[in-house]
Motif scaffolding. Structure first.
Motif, PDB file in Angstrom:
ATOM      1  N   PHE A 179       0.810  -1.214   0.000  1.00  0.00           N
ATOM      2  CA  PHE A 179       0.000   0.000   0.000  1.00  0.00           C
ATOM      3  C   PHE A 179       0.845   1.267   0.000  1.00  0.00           C
ATOM      4  N   LYS A 180       2.075   1.184   0.479  1.00  0.00           N
ATOM      5  CA  LYS A 180       3.002   2.301   0.284  1.00  0.00           C
ATOM      6  C   LYS A 180       3.292   2.480  -1.202  1.00  0.00           C
ATOM      7  N   THR A 181       3.520   1.353  -1.882  1.00  0.00           N
ATOM      8  CA  THR A 181       3.796   1.383  -3.318  1.00  0.00           C
ATOM      9  C   THR A 181       2.642   2.013  -4.081  1.00  0.00           C
ATOM     10  N   TYR A 182       1.412   1.774  -3.607  1.00  0.00           N
ATOM     11  CA  TYR A 182       0.222   2.331  -4.265  1.00  0.00           C
ATOM     12  C   TYR A 182      -0.036   3.789  -3.885  1.00  0.00           C
ATOM     13  N   GLY A 183       0.742   4.320  -2.911  1.00  0.00           N
ATOM     14  CA  GLY A 183       0.597   5.724  -2.536  1.00  0.00           C
ATOM     15  C   GLY A 183      -0.243   5.980  -1.300  1.00  0.00           C
ATOM     16  N   ALA A 184      -0.727   4.912  -0.659  1.00  0.00           N
ATOM     17  CA  ALA A 184      -1.530   5.073   0.550  1.00  0.00           C
ATOM     18  C   ALA A 184      -0.634   5.237   1.773  1.00  0.00           C
ATOM     19  N   ASN A 185      -1.262   5.521   2.894  1.00  0.00           N
ATOM     20  CA  ASN A 185      -0.586   5.567   4.181  1.00  0.00           C
ATOM     21  C   ASN A 185      -1.034   4.336   4.970  1.00  0.00           C
ATOM     22  N   PRO A 186      -0.351   3.195   4.801  1.00  0.00           N
ATOM     23  CA  PRO A 186      -0.804   1.957   5.451  1.00  0.00           C
ATOM     24  C   PRO A 186      -0.642   2.019   6.961  1.00  0.00           C
ATOM     25  N   THR A 187      -1.646   1.492   7.656  1.00  0.00           N
ATOM     26  CA  THR A 187      -1.677   1.523   9.118  1.00  0.00           C
ATOM     27  C   THR A 187      -1.972   0.121   9.634  1.00  0.00           C
ATOM     28  N   PRO A 188      -0.953  -0.641  10.030  1.00  0.00           N
ATOM     29  CA  PRO A 188      -1.197  -2.011  10.490  1.00  0.00           C
ATOM     30  C   PRO A 188      -1.930  -2.018  11.828  1.00  0.00           C
ATOM     31  N   MET A 189      -2.919  -2.889  11.951  1.00  0.00           N
ATOM     32  CA  MET A 189      -3.579  -3.110  13.238  1.00  0.00           C
ATOM     33  C   MET A 189      -4.340  -4.424  13.190  1.00  0.00           C
ATOM     34  N   SER A 190      -4.665  -4.953  14.346  1.00  0.00           N
ATOM     35  CA  SER A 190      -5.412  -6.206  14.428  1.00  0.00           C
ATOM     36  C   SER A 190      -6.847  -5.988  13.959  1.00  0.00           C
ATOM     37  N   PHE A 191      -7.429  -7.026  13.384  1.00  0.00           N
ATOM     38  CA  PHE A 191      -8.780  -6.906  12.832  1.00  0.00           C
ATOM     39  C   PHE A 191      -9.791  -6.528  13.919  1.00  0.00           C
ATOM     40  N   SER A 192      -9.573  -7.004  15.128  1.00  0.00           N
ATOM     41  CA  SER A 192     -10.522  -6.728  16.212  1.00  0.00           C
ATOM     42  C   SER A 192     -10.623  -5.236  16.535  1.00  0.00           C
ATOM     43  N   GLU A 193      -9.652  -4.447  16.091  1.00  0.00           N
ATOM     44  CA  GLU A 193      -9.639  -3.012  16.373  1.00  0.00           C
ATOM     45  C   GLU A 193     -10.173  -2.176  15.213  1.00  0.00           C
ATOM     46  N   VAL A 194     -10.457  -2.808  14.076  1.00  0.00           N
ATOM     47  CA  VAL A 194     -10.721  -2.059  12.843  1.00  0.00           C
ATOM     48  C   VAL A 194     -12.047  -1.306  12.882  1.00  0.00           C
ATOM     49  N   PHE A 195     -13.109  -1.925  13.367  1.00  0.00           N
ATOM     50  CA  PHE A 195     -14.423  -1.284  13.347  1.00  0.00           C
ATOM     51  C   PHE A 195     -14.375   0.064  14.068  1.00  0.00           C
ATOM     52  N   VAL A 196     -13.860   0.070  15.283  1.00  0.00           N
ATOM     53  CA  VAL A 196     -13.810   1.313  16.069  1.00  0.00           C
ATOM     54  C   VAL A 196     -12.885   2.332  15.414  1.00  0.00           C
ATOM     55  N   ALA A 197     -11.782   1.874  14.847  1.00  0.00           N
ATOM     56  CA  ALA A 197     -10.850   2.794  14.188  1.00  0.00           C
ATOM     57  C   ALA A 197     -11.504   3.472  12.981  1.00  0.00           C
ATOM     58  N   LEU A 198     -12.333   2.733  12.264  1.00  0.00           N
ATOM     59  CA  LEU A 198     -13.075   3.314  11.139  1.00  0.00           C
ATOM     60  C   LEU A 198     -14.171   4.254  11.647  1.00  0.00           C
ATOM     61  N   GLN A 199     -14.841   3.820  12.680  1.00  0.00           N
ATOM     62  CA  GLN A 199     -15.958   4.586  13.245  1.00  0.00           C
ATOM     63  C   GLN A 199     -15.499   5.940  13.763  1.00  0.00           C
ATOM     64  N   THR A 200     -14.301   5.968  14.350  1.00  0.00           N
ATOM     65  CA  THR A 200     -13.787   7.198  14.953  1.00  0.00           C
ATOM     66  C   THR A 200     -12.908   8.011  14.015  1.00  0.00           C
ATOM     67  N   GLY A 201     -12.660   7.486  12.795  1.00  0.00           N
ATOM     68  CA  GLY A 201     -11.862   8.223  11.825  1.00  0.00           C
ATOM     69  C   GLY A 201     -10.370   8.123  12.023  1.00  0.00           C
ATOM     70  N   VAL A 202      -9.927   7.199  12.864  1.00  0.00           N
ATOM     71  CA  VAL A 202      -8.492   6.973  13.031  1.00  0.00           C
ATOM     72  C   VAL A 202      -7.881   6.518  11.714  1.00  0.00           C
ATOM     73  N   ILE A 203      -8.636   5.729  10.956  1.00  0.00           N
ATOM     74  CA  ILE A 203      -8.239   5.314   9.617  1.00  0.00           C
ATOM     75  C   ILE A 203      -9.364   5.654   8.647  1.00  0.00           C
ATOM     76  N   ASP A 204      -9.009   5.781   7.358  1.00  0.00           N
ATOM     77  CA  ASP A 204     -10.005   6.097   6.326  1.00  0.00           C
ATOM     78  C   ASP A 204     -10.630   4.851   5.726  1.00  0.00           C
ATOM     79  N   GLY A 205      -9.863   3.749   5.710  1.00  0.00           N
ATOM     80  CA  GLY A 205     -10.352   2.561   5.034  1.00  0.00           C
ATOM     81  C   GLY A 205      -9.537   1.340   5.419  1.00  0.00           C
ATOM     82  N   GLN A 206      -9.815   0.252   4.720  1.00  0.00           N
ATOM     83  CA  GLN A 206      -9.139  -1.019   5.001  1.00  0.00           C
ATOM     84  C   GLN A 206      -9.299  -1.920   3.787  1.00  0.00           C
ATOM     85  N   GLU A 207      -8.648  -3.089   3.823  1.00  0.00           N
ATOM     86  CA  GLU A 207      -8.794  -4.054   2.734  1.00  0.00           C
ATOM     87  C   GLU A 207      -8.960  -5.442   3.333  1.00  0.00           C
TER      88      GLU A 207
END
Length: 326
Positions: A179-207
């Motif tokens: 995702f660095k190669t694609y120009g994004a700002n990759p942010t590694p985290m465990s899947f269990s944390e993703v919903f809240v991170a998206l909900q609060t805007g800590v991250i913009d998206g995921q794959e």
């Protein structure tokens, strides 16, 4: 005060034996990070059902999903130490053995038939020995699925659309590099944390594959679903070699053969789920677009070069896997 006679003690022991408690049943603890209802969880549950039928009274497989027993890294450590028996890593496997980054090469796997041929050749001869050198033994290749991109900013048609977006990735150095190669700002985290991170805007998206997007209810906190299919990520039912070999050989055989049996079931389920889940996610309000595959293929060349240069036998693995595509 209650007094136990010899006769009553013998009778109690006989009762315990008759009820199956005279000898403790071996518990096979199987932990995974995927959410309940995801294909990974359903496959683990199907594995447990089949294995338990074969094991009878000798052992029982118990499945704990949704990171109940820890994050992927924690569970890998636990199976190595023997405090649990099995786990189901996916994108974190290249952190164990670099050879597994073969599946982090974008568009490496053409379809599930291609995956089956890779399974029959490279898995046993190359991938399993590489993990065993680190104390782990994958028993089979199960399905996680073809990964798609979601975010709250815009449709992703080409890598340029990812520029600057904070995209969650698994804790995989290779996925971060992608995702660095694609120009994004990759942010590694465990899947269990993703919903809240998206909900609060800590991250913009995921794959993730559609099954994880759906089971994790990410459609509730994501507006755009871009069908990129950039990676097919397997899931590996994995044991710690030392702890596994302490199990009764018959139990080892049941777990190994059942894991292999369930691999086909998982691929069939994954194929059946794809269209259904896409329709459900679209009906839930997600805006769906088809990404420009060729634009992503063109942007991915540096990743193939990195794999060939950094992984022992990397170019041979690429050539072999590609030769199995048709």
């Amino acid at each position: 005060m209650i007094h136990f006679t010899l006769k009553s003690a013998v009778a109690a022991a006989a009762l315990l034996a008759a009820s199956g408690f005279a000898q403790a049943q071996e518990e096979i603890i199987f932990g995974l990070s995927a959410a309940n209802g995801s294909l990974q969880e359903r496959t683990a549950s199907e594995f447990a059902r089949r294995a338990n039928e074969k094991l009878g009274d000798t052992a029982v497989v118990k499945v704990f999903d949704s990171s109940q027993l820890g994050k992927d890294k924690d569970m890998l450590q636990k199976i190595k130490l023997g405090t649990m028996h099995m786990t189901l890593p996916s994108s974190t496997m290249p952190e164990i053995a670099a050879e597994y980054a073969l599946f982090d090469l974008p568009f490496m796997v053409k379809d599930r038939d291609h995956l089956a041929r890779i399974d029959e050749t490279l898995f046993r001869d190359v991938l399993v020995p590489a993990a065993e050198e680190q104390g782990y033994r994958p028993l089979a290749i199960w399905e996680n699925g073809f990964r798609q991109i979601t975010n709250n900013e815009r449709p992703i048609n080409t890598p340029a659309d990812l520029q600057g977006l904070k995209i969650r990735t698994p804790n995989s150095s290779w996925r971060v590099e992608m995702f660095k190669t694609y120009g994004a700002n990759p942010t590694p985290m465990s899947f269990s944390e993703v919903f809240v991170a998206l909900q609060t805007g800590v991250i913009d998206g995921q794959e993730n594959p559609l099954t994880n997007i759906s089971a994790g209810k990410l459609n509730e906190v994501q507006e755009y679903l871009s069908m990129s299919g950039h990676v097919y990520s397997p899931a590996y039912p994995t044991v710690g070699v030392a702890a596994f070999e302490k199990l009764d050989p018959e139990i080892q055989e049941v777990l190994t053969t059942t894991a292999e049996e369930v691999a086909l079931w998982a691929r069939e389920q994954g194929a059946a789920d794809d269209d259904k889940l896409l329709k459900e996610l679209e009906e839930s309000g997600m805006k769906v677009n088809q990404a420009d595959r060729q634009a992503f293929v063109d942007a991915s060349k540096p990743l193939y070069e990195k794999f060939a240069a950094e992984v022992d036998g990397g170019q041979e693995m690429i050539d072999k896997a590609m030769s199995l595509a048709d």
